[in-house]
Design an enzyme around this catalytic site. Structure first.
Site, PDB file in Angstrom:
ATOM      1  N   GLY A   1       1.084  -1.300  -0.057  1.00 62.91           N
ATOM      2  CA  GLY A   1       0.069  -0.008   0.095  1.00 62.91           C
ATOM      3  C   GLY A   1       0.930   1.245  -0.074  1.00 62.91           C
TER       4      GLY A   1
ATOM      5  N   GLN B   1       2.722  10.102   1.382  1.00 67.81           N
ATOM      6  CA  GLN B   1       4.358   9.449   1.740  1.00 67.81           C
ATOM      7  C   GLN B   1       5.179   9.595   0.188  1.00 67.81           C
ATOM      8  OE1 GLN B   1       2.658   5.222   2.311  1.00 67.81           O
ATOM      9  NE2 GLN B   1       4.434   5.156   3.440  1.00 67.81           N
TER      10      GLN B   1
ATOM     11  N   CYS C   1       6.317  -0.406   7.162  1.00 67.31           N
ATOM     12  CA  CYS C   1       5.905   0.981   6.554  1.00 67.31           C
ATOM     13  C   CYS C   1       6.749   1.451   5.830  1.00 67.31           C
ATOM     14  CB  CYS C   1       5.393   2.008   7.520  1.00 67.31           C
ATOM     15  SG  CYS C   1       4.782   3.249   6.765  1.00 67.31           S
ATOM     16  N   LEU C   2       6.442   1.658   4.325  1.00 63.24           N
ATOM     17  CA  LEU C   2       7.685   2.323   3.420  1.00 63.24           C
ATOM     18  C   LEU C   2       8.400   3.403   4.055  1.00 63.24           C
ATOM     19  CD1 LEU C   2       6.026   2.058  -0.128  1.00 63.24           C
ATOM     20  CD2 LEU C   2       7.473  -0.008   1.100  1.00 63.24           C
TER      21      LEU C   2
ATOM     22  N   HIS D   1      -4.391   1.069   7.648  1.00 63.02           N
ATOM     23  CA  HIS D   1      -2.990   1.731   7.793  1.00 63.02           C
ATOM     24  C   HIS D   1      -2.761   2.747   6.886  1.00 63.02           C
ATOM     25  CE1 HIS D   1       1.760   1.175   7.895  1.00 63.02           C
ATOM     26  NE2 HIS D   1       1.751   2.101   7.139  1.00 63.02           N
ATOM     27  N   GLU D   2      -3.305   2.691   5.480  1.00 66.93           N
ATOM     28  CA  GLU D   2      -3.096   3.689   4.511  1.00 66.93           C
ATOM     29  C   GLU D   2      -4.089   4.718   4.873  1.00 66.93           C
ATOM     30  OE1 GLU D   2      -0.679   3.437   2.657  1.00 66.93           O
ATOM     31  OE2 GLU D   2      -0.361   1.277   3.149  1.00 66.93           O
TER      32      GLU D   2
ATOM     33  N   HIS E   1      -2.460   7.261   7.298  1.00 66.55           N
ATOM     34  CA  HIS E   1      -1.491   8.059   6.729  1.00 66.55           C
ATOM     35  C   HIS E   1      -2.020   9.264   6.040  1.00 66.55           C
ATOM     36  CE1 HIS E   1       2.635   6.050   6.384  1.00 66.55           C
ATOM     37  NE2 HIS E   1       1.866   4.978   5.905  1.00 66.55           N
TER      38      HIS E   1
HETATM   39 ZN    ZN Z   1       2.889   3.208   6.007  1.00 69.37          ZN
END
Ligand code: ZN
Length: 174
Positions: free
Chosen positions: A48, A53, A101-102, A143-144, A147
């Site tokens: 995701g 991000q 997480c990226l 999670h997304e 963000h």
């Molecule tokens: Zn993340």
């Protein structure tokens, strides 16, 4: 292919609340940004990615899981492009979730998420859709969405004892 830089934890943009997408959805620039987010998510083996991000403070996230080496044990789900997404909890049973997480590379942490949600959003053409999500897909959507509200997974952890490097996660926790 356009792979964008992913902002890392500590970048203040990750803590902002993103704003709703309007008519700019139909511009070439915006559509190209969505394509670049898809490329970036796939290139980085993300399941995701949310627009903030990559430095875009708009309410957009993508999610997809297909034979992902970062999450080999998780169920697959197709590509969702969620614009102005909302989440309705369908089953508020809390389930344990080990997340990465990226924006927090090579780290995992354990937190709790709702078991099942309905994702309501519009797609890249502006058409509304809704999907009932369970298991891993439900967790990724939650999670997304976080963000888009400036929330990171560490904010949801009850204890920092499970803040774990990937290597130690594989060694001790799988
Ligand atoms: Zn993340």
């Amino acid at each position: 292919m356009a792979v964008l830089d992913v902002l890392k934890m500590g970048n203040p943009l990750l803590r902002k609340t993103s704003i709703a997408v309007g008519n700019e959805l139909h511009t070439l620039d915006f559509q190209k940004a969505i394509d670049a987010m898809i490329d970036t998510m796939r290139f980085t083996n993300g399941v995701g990615i949310a627009a903030p991000q990559v430095g875009i403070l708009k309410r957009v996230f993508l999610m997809e899981n297909f034979e992902n080496p970062r999450y080999p044990e998780k169920n697959s789900f197709p590509l969702y492009i969620a614009i102005n997404p909302e989440i309705e909890v369908l089953d508020d049973t809390l389930v344990d979730s080990w997340e990465g997480c990226l924006s927090i590379p090579a780290i995992r942490g354990k937190l709790k998420r709702c078991k099942s949600v309905v994702l309501k959003a519009i797609d890249r053409d502006g058409n509304p859709f809704q999907e009932t999500l369970e298991g891993f897909a439900s967790i990724v959507a939650q999670h997304e969405l976080d963000h888009l509200n400036g929330i990171l997974l560490i904010d949801r952890m009850d204890s920092m004892e499970t803040l774990t490097f990937q290597e130690e996660y594989e060694k001790y926790w799988i």
